[in-house]
Structure formats: C-alpha cells, structure tokens
Design a protein around this motif. Structure first.
Motif, short mmCIF file in Angstrom:
data_model
loop_
_atom_site.label_atom_id
_atom_site.label_comp_id
_atom_site.label_asym_id
_atom_site.label_seq_id
_atom_site.Cartn_x
_atom_site.Cartn_y
_atom_site.Cartn_z
N ALA A 1 0.83 -1.21 0.00
CA ALA A 1 0.00 0.00 0.00
C ALA A 1 0.87 1.26 0.00
O ALA A 1 0.55 2.24 -0.68
CB ALA A 1 -0.95 -0.01 1.19
N ASN A 2 1.97 1.24 0.73
CA ASN A 2 2.89 2.38 0.73
C ASN A 2 3.49 2.58 -0.66
O ASN A 2 3.63 3.72 -1.13
CB ASN A 2 3.97 2.21 1.79
N ASP A 3 3.87 1.49 -1.30
CA ASP A 3 4.40 1.57 -2.67
C ASP A 3 3.32 2.09 -3.63
O ASP A 3 3.60 2.88 -4.54
CB ASP A 3 4.91 0.22 -3.14
N LEU A 4 2.09 1.63 -3.42
CA LEU A 4 0.99 2.11 -4.26
C LEU A 4 0.71 3.60 -4.02
O LEU A 4 0.35 4.32 -4.95
CB LEU A 4 -0.27 1.29 -4.01
N ASN A 5 0.91 4.07 -2.80
CA ASN A 5 0.77 5.50 -2.53
C ASN A 5 1.83 6.29 -3.30
O ASN A 5 1.56 7.38 -3.81
CB ASN A 5 0.86 5.79 -1.03
N HIS A 6 3.03 5.75 -3.39
CA HIS A 6 4.09 6.38 -4.19
C HIS A 6 3.65 6.43 -5.65
O HIS A 6 3.81 7.46 -6.33
CB HIS A 6 5.39 5.60 -4.00
N LEU A 7 3.10 5.33 -6.15
CA LEU A 7 2.60 5.29 -7.52
C LEU A 7 1.46 6.29 -7.70
O LEU A 7 1.40 7.01 -8.71
CB LEU A 7 2.14 3.88 -7.89
N LEU A 8 0.56 6.36 -6.72
CA LEU A 8 -0.57 7.28 -6.78
C LEU A 8 -0.09 8.73 -6.91
O LEU A 8 -0.60 9.49 -7.74
CB LEU A 8 -1.44 7.13 -5.53
N ALA A 9 0.88 9.11 -6.12
CA ALA A 9 1.43 10.47 -6.19
C ALA A 9 1.99 10.76 -7.59
O ALA A 9 1.74 11.82 -8.16
CB ALA A 9 2.51 10.66 -5.13
N ASN A 10 2.71 9.80 -8.13
CA ASN A 10 3.28 9.98 -9.46
C ASN A 10 2.20 10.03 -10.53
O ASN A 10 2.29 10.81 -11.48
CB ASN A 10 4.29 8.87 -9.75
N PHE A 11 1.16 9.22 -10.38
CA PHE A 11 0.07 9.24 -11.34
C PHE A 11 -0.69 10.56 -11.29
O PHE A 11 -1.15 11.06 -12.33
CB PHE A 11 -0.91 8.07 -11.09
N GLN A 12 -0.82 11.14 -10.11
CA GLN A 12 -1.52 12.43 -10.00
C GLN A 12 -0.75 13.53 -10.73
O GLN A 12 -1.35 14.39 -11.39
CB GLN A 12 -1.73 12.80 -8.53
N ILE A 13 0.57 13.50 -10.64
CA ILE A 13 1.38 14.50 -11.36
C ILE A 13 1.29 14.24 -12.87
O ILE A 13 1.13 15.18 -13.66
CB ILE A 13 2.86 14.47 -10.88
N TYR A 14 1.37 12.97 -13.25
CA TYR A 14 1.21 12.60 -14.67
C TYR A 14 -0.14 13.08 -15.20
O TYR A 14 -0.22 13.70 -16.26
CB TYR A 14 1.36 11.08 -14.80
N TYR A 15 -1.20 12.83 -14.43
CA TYR A 15 -2.54 13.26 -14.82
C TYR A 15 -2.59 14.78 -15.01
O TYR A 15 -3.11 15.28 -16.00
CB TYR A 15 -3.56 12.83 -13.75
N GLN A 16 -2.03 15.50 -14.06
CA GLN A 16 -2.06 16.96 -14.15
C GLN A 16 -1.23 17.45 -15.34
O GLN A 16 -1.61 18.42 -16.00
CB GLN A 16 -1.57 17.57 -12.84
N ASN A 17 -0.12 16.79 -15.61
CA ASN A 17 0.66 17.12 -16.81
C ASN A 17 -0.18 16.95 -18.07
O ASN A 17 -0.14 17.79 -18.98
CB ASN A 17 1.90 16.22 -16.92
N LEU A 18 -0.91 15.85 -18.13
CA LEU A 18 -1.74 15.59 -19.31
C LEU A 18 -2.83 16.65 -19.47
O LEU A 18 -3.10 17.09 -20.59
CB LEU A 18 -2.37 14.19 -19.22
N ARG A 19 -3.42 17.06 -18.35
CA ARG A 19 -4.42 18.14 -18.42
C ARG A 19 -3.77 19.41 -18.97
O ARG A 19 -4.34 20.09 -19.82
CB ARG A 19 -5.03 18.43 -17.03
N GLY A 20 -2.58 19.72 -18.46
CA GLY A 20 -1.90 20.93 -18.89
C GLY A 20 -1.56 20.94 -20.37
O GLY A 20 -1.78 21.94 -21.06
N ILE A 21 -1.03 19.83 -20.87
CA ILE A 21 -0.68 19.83 -22.29
C ILE A 21 -1.93 19.76 -23.16
O ILE A 21 -1.94 20.28 -24.27
CB ILE A 21 0.34 18.71 -22.66
N HIS A 22 -2.98 19.16 -22.66
CA HIS A 22 -4.26 19.15 -23.38
C HIS A 22 -4.77 20.59 -23.53
O HIS A 22 -5.21 20.99 -24.61
CB HIS A 22 -5.27 18.29 -22.61
N TRP A 23 -4.71 21.35 -22.47
CA TRP A 23 -5.20 22.73 -22.50
C TRP A 23 -4.31 23.63 -23.33
O TRP A 23 -4.79 24.56 -23.99
CB TRP A 23 -5.26 23.30 -21.09
#
Length: 159
Positions: free
Chosen positions: A17-39
């Motif tokens: 779960a701790n490792d998945l939290n690390h992945l979650l944090a990275n996915f949230q930044i990836y997601y936000q990057n995708l929103r930014g380049i989309h816009w």
C-alpha cells in the motif's frame, strides 16, 4: 504471520500500500501534466493531439481511482493532497508546455518513471501472493508499454 481480511500478510499488504501510494502520487502528477498539455497544446497538430491527450488523461484519472481503491482494500489511507503528491512524486512536472514534441516527450518520460515503479510493485505483489495488485500492475504495464511505443513512433524514434 498475521493475515488481513483478504488473506494477505498484514505487513506485506502495508508495504505494498505504501508503494501504491508512491505510484498514486506519481500518477496524479502525470494526470495533471496531461491536463496541462491538453489545454495548452498549439500548432498544426492541435486537433489530433488535443483529442489524444484527453484520452490519456481520462485513462489516467480512472487509474488514479483504481490505485486509491486498491490502497484502501489493503487497509491503508491513500494520499490525497497535492502537498503529499509533490513531496513523493518523481515524475517530471511539465509547466506551460505547448509545443507538440515537448508534450509527447513529457508523456514518454513520465511513463518511463511510472513503469519503473509499477515493475517494482509487480515484483513485491507476486512475492506477497497479492493477485489483485499484481493483476493491476500487469495491466497498467502492458497498456503503458504500448503507449510508449506509439509516442516514440510519433516522434520518429524507436523504443
């Protein structure tokens, strides 16, 4: 060894779960990057890339939810603040990227980081006999490897 309510070793489940939290944090930044380049995407490839980036951020949003729910299933609280995400993530942050090749390279670089994390989780989840996490990571890896290949092909590069 103490088993949790889904039959996994409690300590191994907590570590996963701790490792998945690390992945979650990275996915949230990836997601936000995708929103930014989309816009912010500009240029002659706008229409194609705008749609593609939306497809990618929609998929990333679904994966964020799946990761958070798996963390909860393992008995841990998922990270949920941008402060935590920024302190934890290693995916590159893309700021004000509007040029097509820079945007696609950001995606490739981000996916490379996500794949490293996911492969580490895949190894640990296999050792812990955690088929739920294992299957999730396997599916994510398969999809993201294909996306890397396609993005690299678009850039005129080989994998």
């Amino acid at each position: 060894m103490t088993l949790n309510s889904i039959g996994l070793d409690t300590q191994q489940a907590k570590e996963l779960a701790n490792d998945l939290n690390h992945l979650l944090a990275n996915f949230q930044i990836y997601y936000q990057n995708l929103r930014g380049i989309h816009w912010n995407i500009k240029g002659k490839r706008f229409f194609d890339l705008h749609v593609k980036f939306e497809e990618l951020y929609t998929d990333a949003n679904v994966k964020v939810d799946e990761i958070a729910e798996r963390i909860l299933t393992l008995g841990v609280t998922p990270l949920h603040t941008f402060e935590d995400y920024m302190a934890t993530a290693q995916v590159p942050v893309g700021k004000a990227i509007s040029q097509d090749e820079k945007a696609v390279k950001l995606i490739v670089d981000s996916l490379k980081e996500l794949l490293k994390i996911e492969r580490g989780i895949l190894d640990k989840s296999g050792d812990a006999n955690d088929e739920g996490t294992n299957a999730m990571m396997s599916d994510f890896i398969t999809e993201q490897e294909k996306t890397v290949w396609m993005m690299k092909a678009w850039l005129g590069e080989t994998v």
